[in-house]
Enzyme design. Structure first.
Site, short mmCIF file in Angstrom:
data_model
loop_
_atom_site.label_atom_id
_atom_site.label_comp_id
_atom_site.label_asym_id
_atom_site.label_seq_id
_atom_site.Cartn_x
_atom_site.Cartn_y
_atom_site.Cartn_z
N HIS A 176 -53.97 53.31 -137.05
CA HIS A 176 -54.39 54.17 -138.25
C HIS A 176 -53.21 55.33 -138.47
O HIS A 176 -53.27 56.13 -139.07
CB HIS A 176 -55.72 54.75 -138.30
CG HIS A 176 -56.77 53.70 -138.21
ND1 HIS A 176 -56.84 52.86 -139.34
CD2 HIS A 176 -57.56 53.11 -137.46
CE1 HIS A 176 -57.68 52.26 -139.16
NE2 HIS A 176 -58.30 52.34 -137.90
N HIS A 186 -53.62 51.74 -126.77
CA HIS A 186 -54.61 51.85 -127.79
C HIS A 186 -54.61 50.21 -128.25
O HIS A 186 -53.49 49.65 -128.81
CB HIS A 186 -54.03 52.69 -129.15
CG HIS A 186 -54.74 52.68 -130.16
ND1 HIS A 186 -55.73 53.89 -130.20
CD2 HIS A 186 -55.01 51.94 -131.35
CE1 HIS A 186 -56.52 53.80 -131.44
NE2 HIS A 186 -55.92 52.66 -132.10
#
Length: 200
Positions: free
Chosen positions: A4, A86
């Site tokens: 994101h 991540h």
């Protein structure tokens, strides 16, 4: 940061000038921002690397190859190295932990928002946790207002997610590192639920 990173377009105004912020180091060359940084405090230093997985996430450069390259460079100057991986797939996170065992102090996974219960020090001295968990409302669904998320799942119609308000929780982990070797000596999960402090 992770998948994101670019959702808020205003990030382009400051990401190149904010040394405390790291985005995945395996974004292609020329991407704004830094993939690594060194945190200094109280006479100590911690090198931080952010990488993003490829399983069930947007196409990106190989995180394992990039990890090898970065760790080879960082380890020339730094003993204590933290890798924030991540990634969506637990298997990819676990693989990264084993891949870097003995070469970094800690590999901690992010992205899935739920703290995992597999904290361990691997055989060569790297602390590992599949997911550190999230910081945000515990009354929503992964930090989002639950009515919208439930509507999405039950109707498959497009909805706009909004950050949930209400009682919050804070998840993290605490790792004790031998500064002379960079090896982890202890890893401990942290959960803070409103006024309740829990260290497992």
């Amino acid at each position: 940061m992770g998948n994101h990173t670019w959702d808020n377009k205003e990030i382009f105004d400051f990401i190149d000038n904010e040394p405390r912020m790291v985005r995945p180091a395996n974004f292609p060359p020329g991407t704004p921002g830094l993939g690594t940084t060194v945190i200094k405090a109280n006479g100590k230093e911690l090198a931080l690397v952010n990488l993003m997985g490829r399983t069930f996430l947007p196409a990106i450069d190989d995180p394992f190859r990039e990890a090898d390259h970065i760790i080879d460079q960082l380890s020339k100057k730094h003993k204590c190295i933290l890798v924030d991986f991540h990634a969506e797939a637990t298997s990819e996170k676990i693989a990264m932990g084993w891949h870097l065992d003995g070469r970094v102090s800690l590999v901690v996974g992010t992205h899935t928002h739920v703290q995992s219960n597999d904290d361990v020090i691997l055989p060569q001295g790297t602390a590992y946790l599949t997911d550190a968990g999230m910081v945000g409302s515990r009354e929503g669904i992964l930090g989002m207002e639950r009515t919208a998320v439930l509507r999405k799942f039950t109707t498959q119609l497009p909805v706009r997610f909004q950050v949930c308000e209400g009682k919050w929780h804070f998840h993290a982990c605490l790792v004790e590192i031998d500064e002379s070797t960079g090896k982890a000596k202890k890893i401990q999960k942290i959960r803070l639920l409103e006024d309740e402090w829990i260290m497992d």
